[in-house]
Design a protein around this motif. Structure first.
Motif, PDB file in Angstrom:
ATOM      1  N   VAL A  32      11.281   9.978  45.632  1.00 33.85           N
ATOM      2  CA  VAL A  32      11.356  11.173  46.435  1.00 33.85           C
ATOM      3  C   VAL A  32      11.437  12.093  45.235  1.00 33.85           C
ATOM      4  O   VAL A  32      12.191  11.949  44.318  1.00 33.85           O
ATOM      5  CB  VAL A  32      12.627  11.189  47.179  1.00 33.85           C
ATOM      6  CG1 VAL A  32      12.694  12.837  47.688  1.00 33.85           C
ATOM      7  CG2 VAL A  32      12.525  10.289  48.234  1.00 33.85           C
ATOM      8  N   GLY A  33      10.560  13.304  45.386  1.00 33.76           N
ATOM      9  CA  GLY A  33      10.644  14.231  44.348  1.00 33.76           C
ATOM     10  C   GLY A  33       9.387  14.000  43.338  1.00 33.76           C
ATOM     11  O   GLY A  33       9.336  14.876  42.276  1.00 33.76           O
ATOM     12  N   THR A  34       8.673  12.824  43.194  1.00 33.14           N
ATOM     13  CA  THR A  34       7.803  12.673  42.437  1.00 33.14           C
ATOM     14  C   THR A  34       6.264  13.386  42.854  1.00 33.14           C
ATOM     15  O   THR A  34       6.031  13.707  44.084  1.00 33.14           O
ATOM     16  CB  THR A  34       7.278  10.979  41.824  1.00 33.14           C
ATOM     17  OG1 THR A  34       6.994  10.496  43.299  1.00 33.14           O
ATOM     18  CG2 THR A  34       8.389  10.338  41.254  1.00 33.14           C
ATOM     19  N   THR A  35       5.524  13.651  41.671  1.00 38.53           N
ATOM     20  CA  THR A  35       4.321  14.333  42.231  1.00 38.53           C
ATOM     21  C   THR A  35       3.277  13.330  42.007  1.00 38.53           C
ATOM     22  O   THR A  35       3.327  12.331  41.050  1.00 38.53           O
ATOM     23  CB  THR A  35       3.682  15.538  41.257  1.00 38.53           C
ATOM     24  OG1 THR A  35       4.866  16.452  41.218  1.00 38.53           O
ATOM     25  CG2 THR A  35       2.394  16.247  41.753  1.00 38.53           C
ATOM     26  N   VAL A  36       2.420  12.927  42.985  1.00 36.35           N
ATOM     27  CA  VAL A  36       1.217  11.926  43.084  1.00 36.35           C
ATOM     28  C   VAL A  36      -0.037  12.582  43.483  1.00 36.35           C
ATOM     29  O   VAL A  36      -0.218  13.705  43.872  1.00 36.35           O
ATOM     30  CB  VAL A  36       1.892  10.923  44.455  1.00 36.35           C
ATOM     31  CG1 VAL A  36       3.155  10.420  43.987  1.00 36.35           C
ATOM     32  CG2 VAL A  36       1.884  11.718  45.537  1.00 36.35           C
ATOM     33  N   LEU A  37      -0.990  11.563  43.150  1.00 37.92           N
ATOM     34  CA  LEU A  37      -2.248  11.906  43.340  1.00 37.92           C
ATOM     35  C   LEU A  37      -2.867  11.086  44.505  1.00 37.92           C
ATOM     36  O   LEU A  37      -2.639   9.599  44.587  1.00 37.92           O
ATOM     37  CB  LEU A  37      -3.160  11.621  42.103  1.00 37.92           C
ATOM     38  CG  LEU A  37      -4.947  11.765  42.287  1.00 37.92           C
ATOM     39  CD1 LEU A  37      -5.275  13.189  42.424  1.00 37.92           C
ATOM     40  CD2 LEU A  37      -5.510  11.321  41.215  1.00 37.92           C
ATOM     41  N   VAL A  46      -3.346  16.758  45.155  1.00 37.45           N
ATOM     42  CA  VAL A  46      -2.138  16.653  44.533  1.00 37.45           C
ATOM     43  C   VAL A  46      -0.862  16.568  45.791  1.00 37.45           C
ATOM     44  O   VAL A  46      -1.275  17.491  46.373  1.00 37.45           O
ATOM     45  CB  VAL A  46      -1.809  17.490  43.425  1.00 37.45           C
ATOM     46  CG1 VAL A  46      -0.287  17.570  42.973  1.00 37.45           C
ATOM     47  CG2 VAL A  46      -2.708  17.080  42.328  1.00 37.45           C
ATOM     48  N   GLY A  47      -0.050  15.703  45.792  1.00 33.43           N
ATOM     49  CA  GLY A  47       1.096  15.799  46.680  1.00 33.43           C
ATOM     50  C   GLY A  47       2.577  15.820  46.181  1.00 33.43           C
ATOM     51  O   GLY A  47       2.640  15.089  45.095  1.00 33.43           O
ATOM     52  N   TYR A  48       3.348  15.957  46.920  1.00 35.33           N
ATOM     53  CA  TYR A  48       4.785  15.642  46.630  1.00 35.33           C
ATOM     54  C   TYR A  48       5.621  14.490  47.656  1.00 35.33           C
ATOM     55  O   TYR A  48       5.446  14.980  48.769  1.00 35.33           O
ATOM     56  CB  TYR A  48       5.497  16.953  46.655  1.00 35.33           C
ATOM     57  CG  TYR A  48       5.077  18.070  46.012  1.00 35.33           C
ATOM     58  CD1 TYR A  48       4.803  17.956  44.301  1.00 35.33           C
ATOM     59  CD2 TYR A  48       4.556  19.151  46.474  1.00 35.33           C
ATOM     60  CE1 TYR A  48       4.149  19.072  43.773  1.00 35.33           C
ATOM     61  CE2 TYR A  48       3.859  20.173  45.874  1.00 35.33           C
ATOM     62  CZ  TYR A  48       3.705  20.165  44.332  1.00 35.33           C
ATOM     63  OH  TYR A  48       3.205  21.040  43.715  1.00 35.33           O
ATOM     64  N   VAL A  49       6.155  13.769  47.167  1.00 35.98           N
ATOM     65  CA  VAL A  49       6.716  12.754  47.957  1.00 35.98           C
ATOM     66  C   VAL A  49       8.146  13.147  48.476  1.00 35.98           C
ATOM     67  O   VAL A  49       8.943  13.539  47.623  1.00 35.98           O
ATOM     68  CB  VAL A  49       7.079  11.318  47.055  1.00 35.98           C
ATOM     69  CG1 VAL A  49       7.656  10.307  47.946  1.00 35.98           C
ATOM     70  CG2 VAL A  49       5.702  10.843  46.607  1.00 35.98           C
ATOM     71  N   ILE A  50       8.029  13.102  49.550  1.00 41.75           N
ATOM     72  CA  ILE A  50       9.483  13.647  50.290  1.00 41.75           C
ATOM     73  C   ILE A  50      10.332  12.652  51.098  1.00 41.75           C
ATOM     74  O   ILE A  50      11.370  13.027  51.504  1.00 41.75           O
ATOM     75  CB  ILE A  50       9.395  14.806  51.332  1.00 41.75           C
ATOM     76  CG1 ILE A  50       8.270  14.303  52.660  1.00 41.75           C
ATOM     77  CG2 ILE A  50       8.454  16.074  50.585  1.00 41.75           C
ATOM     78  CD1 ILE A  50       8.364  15.403  53.577  1.00 41.75           C
ATOM     79  N   ALA A  51       9.776  11.623  51.126  1.00 45.81           N
ATOM     80  CA  ALA A  51      10.642  10.499  51.672  1.00 45.81           C
ATOM     81  C   ALA A  51       9.958   9.083  51.485  1.00 45.81           C
ATOM     82  O   ALA A  51       8.625   8.896  51.444  1.00 45.81           O
ATOM     83  CB  ALA A  51      10.769  10.487  53.378  1.00 45.81           C
TER      84      ALA A  51
END
Length: 766
Positions: A32-37, A46-51
């Motif tokens: 949670v909180g990492t930036t991913v492709l 690009v997105g952000y992991v929230i769960a």
């Protein structure tokens, strides 16, 4: 493992998270909180992991879910941050990705880009990271080593290292050829080379006010405020304490004592200040009490400096965060206290998406962290006063703690109101009234310091042709141009464009409308005050100007304040940035050149802002052993805001102001939202804003106490060649306008070339 990912794609049409499978090789790094492709709709995103969950979403075969392609960064936020971002998304009608971006590491920019429709999507990564320095120290066998007689550089290096380890860059700067000598000594095992992280960021200050020696005893008001804060901390509900203390009453000492108690419990604290000019003083005070446990976050730091300070907090190396409103989103774990100093300041309202107010976000964060929120001000906002009067807001307690005296022998300054209409009638054409001139000479003769405030920058407000009445305006914005005498140019303070021009009596002066040479200055700017003051007081008095022009450079605020502090006799001229929070005990005189500048703006908060500004700047005088004096020049001496400052009695302003607000249905009795639509095509802008108004009226027609005003052109009807229209929406205090306006915006949909801003709890109505 499956991840919920919020895509960083700037559109209102994507308002939810999407599920992706986490490949086995990424399970250890995907948090949670990492930036991913990821892949979305046939393109990279690009997105952000929230769960993260262990099972696939119900009704979706696991094999149909796309995988995460790459993990781009370490975790920047946790589950509480996600919950806060969701709340902001709903409360302020903002895309969730905009809200999550507030928590991302400074200097990080991950985006997907392509040159044109036929080009492939490419990932562009820009990220600031840590910087390691090379250090050299003597090894345990160094004493046994004896260099050759002709090895002068080796002997110089060894001599330099006897006092302790040094950076390689320092050795190279002081010893020519040190690098080769160090390599030789390392090969022989005499010295050891190692790397150590360099922490960029806050520099020390020489400001005398940046020290915070602990007083032997707190005043009664300070003790009561501290007791209220401790009770709010113990409740664990997110209770709010409004510390309503007169200027110079010692609110900072209350903050320090409260943080000290929180730190003893192993918790951290967030401290927000409204002005960058206050940062050096505030950080100095906090560091004098908490040392290196303090991190600093504000916009004037470089990206690398902000990253290092931010990362200190993330790594748990600093537990007290001081900064501007963005410091609220620092990765501080186990928050025990949130403090917002000068809580009435409009700078706590963000003017771009998400258009949040730091006070409201801090209140929600305090609930999530089960900690206390402290709001401090000598001139609290009407919204905060109303909540303390009611006792509760949004399910938590709001209490007010008064501090009505200054510590020691210091007293509130004596205020004198000078009616400038009488000065003009008596033949005084100067920008300085006779009482202010006399007071300035008196302060200088006693070797004391003075502060002069003018809420303008530039040399004059505008130029006007005395033959045809033409006032040069910006062709790209609906604002008059400000004349800057030093550079002989007209500047638009909306878009920043400039035009060279010389004012009368220069022979090259020419009116752009009729060609007349009588294009003369009207109004007063900080440059003109500086020039006339220099002629009035002579060369022996330091005159220091602080405005948006003189503080553009990095560290300029701190440098100018240190210059003022160190001078034996000086006058500080400035705009609003010098009006609040600054503490110089040797300032005995404060002068306000024109108190009416903010009073006559077309804004329902104009009177409140004027009262706050005048009361705050008046509080800069008499903070030491010598009594202070304040002279306020005005053309509206009878106004309640002016009279309240004269008597140091807020009630003289509050009573008529609240009656007007209640009758007109303005905050604190309602919530005010502003829908702004702008674009280059005026017809399309008018059509879009009219459609929005129609949809909005239909949406709220059966809701009690909702009022829709407009559409109408904004006060600044044109900025940077964009036409601007807006709609004002008044709704009950307990309403949720963000949800309503989001629904309306979704019905309107995006329009090519048209921009729209949904500003909930709006502060800027111009």
């Amino acid at each position: 493992m499956f991840a919920s990912v919020v895509l960083d794609i700037p559109t209102r049409s994507i308002s939810t998270a999407f599920d992706y499978v986490v490949p086995a090789n990424l399970e250890s790094s995907c948090k949670v909180g990492t930036t991913v492709l990821v892949t979305f709709s046939g393109r990279a995103a690009v997105g952000y992991v929230i769960a993260l969950v262990q099972h696939a979403p119900a009704g979706v075969p696991a094999g149909k879910i796309k995988p995460i392609e790459r993990v781009l960064t370490d975790s920047a936020f946790d589950e509480k941050s996600v919950e806060l971002a969701w709340w902001m998304c709903e409360e302020y009608a903002a895309p969730l990705s905009d809200c999550l971006r507030l928590f991302i590491a400074p200097g990080q920019s991950m985006r997907v880009h392509r040159e044109n429709a036929s080009s492939p999507w490419e990932l562009i990564c820009e990220a600031t990271g840590a910087v390691d320095d090379r250090w050299i120290e003597l090894s345990s066998t160094a004493q046994e080593f004896i260099p050759r007689k002709n090895a002068a550089r080796q002997r110089a290096v060894l001599a330099a290292l006897t006092s302790g380890s040094l950076r390689m860059s320092e050795l190279n700067a002081t010893i020519v050829g040190a690098s080769s000598a160090v390599r030789t000594l390392e090969a022989k095992g005499v010295v050891r080379i190692f790397t150590k992280r360099r922490v960029r960021g806050y520099a020390n200050t020489t400001l005398s006010s940046a020290q915070a020696a602990q007083p032997e005893q707190l005043t009664r008001g300070q003790q009561d405020a501290l007791a209220a804060i401790n009770a709010a901390c113990k409740s664990g509900r997110g209770d709010v304490v409004l510390v309503d203390g007169v200027t110079g009453s010692g609110k900072t000492e209350v903050y320090l004592a409260a943080i000290q108690k929180v730190r003893e419990q192993g918790k951290g604290a967030l401290v927000l200040v409204p002005e960058i000019s206050l940062t050096a003083q505030t950080v100095g005070r906090f560091r004098s009490r908490f040392g290196d446990d303090v991190a600093v976050l504000h916009s004037r730091l470089s990206a690398g400096e902000r990253f290092d300070q931010w990362d200190m907090v993330r790594q748990g190396q600093a537990h007290v965060v001081v900064g501007a409103r963005s410091a609220l989103f620092a990765p501080l774990r186990n928050v025990g206290l949130i403090i917002i100093d000068e809580e009435h300041e409009s700078s706590y309202k963000q003017d771009s998406s998400p258009r949040y107010h730091a006070r409201e976000v801090a209140a929600r964060l305090a609930q999530l962290c089960e900690c206390a929120l402290v709001l401090g001000s000598a001139t609290p906002s009407l919204e905060s006063l109303a909540r303390t009067q009611h006792g509760t807001h949004a399910g938590v307690s709001w209490v007010r703690s008064s501090m009505n005296e200054r510590p020691g022998t210091a007293v509130l300054p004596r205020v004198q109101i000078v009616d400038m209409t009488q000065q003009f009638g008596a033949g005084n054409r100067s920008i300085f009234s006779e009482p202010l001139v006399s007071a300035l000479h008196d302060a200088v003769s006693h070797g004391e310091k003075a502060v002069l405030m003018l809420n303008r920058r530039g040399f004059a407000n505008f130029l006007m042709c005395r033959e045809c009445g033409c006032v040069p305006t910006c062709p790209h914005c609906s604002t008059s141009l400000t004349y800057h005498e030093r550079t002989h140019e007209l500047m638009c303070h909306s878009c920043g464009r400039t035009w060279p021009v010389r004012a009368f009596p220069d022979p090259s002066t020419k009116c752009p409308s009729c060609g007349s040479r009588y294009l003369a200055q009207f109004g007063v700017g900080t440059q003109r005050v500086e020039d006339e003051l220099a002629m009035l007081l002579g060369p022996d008095v330091d005159i220091i100007r602080m405005d948006a022009d003189t503080t553009k450079g990095k560290g300029a605020h701190q440098r100018l304040l240190e210059q003022f502090d160190a001078s034996p006799c000086a006058v500080l001229i400035g705009t609003q940035m010098i009006a609040k929070g600054l503490d110089f005990p040797d300032v005995t005189l404060v002068g306000v050149i024109n108190a009416d500048t903010t009073l006559k703006l077309p804004d329902f908060r104009a009177a409140e802002r004027t009262y706050n500004l005048l009361e705050q700047v008046a509080g800069r005088a008499g903070r030491g052993s010598k009594p202070g004096r304040v002279i306020v020049q005005t053309y509206w001496a009878s106004h309640p805001a002016i009279q309240a400052v004269l008597a140091h009695d807020r009630r003289l302003f509050l009573e008529p102001e609240l009656l007007d607000r209640k009758e007109a249905n303005y905050p604190p009795y309602t919530r005010l939202s502003n829908v702004v639509v702008w674009g280059k095509n005026e017809r399309a802008v008018k059509q879009t804003v009219a459609n929005f108004a129609a949809v909005l009226r239909e949406e709220v027609h059966d809701m009690d106490n909702w009022h829709v005003l407009g559409p109408a052109p904004c006060v600044k009807a044109k900025v940077k060649d964009r036409f601007r229209w807006h709609i004002l929406v008044k709704s009950p205090v307990t309403s949720n306008p963000g949800s309503v306006l989001s629904t309306c915006a979704a019905q309107i949909g995006p329009k090519l070339g048209i921009n729209m801003a949904l500003d909930i709890d709006a502060y800027d109505l111009l």
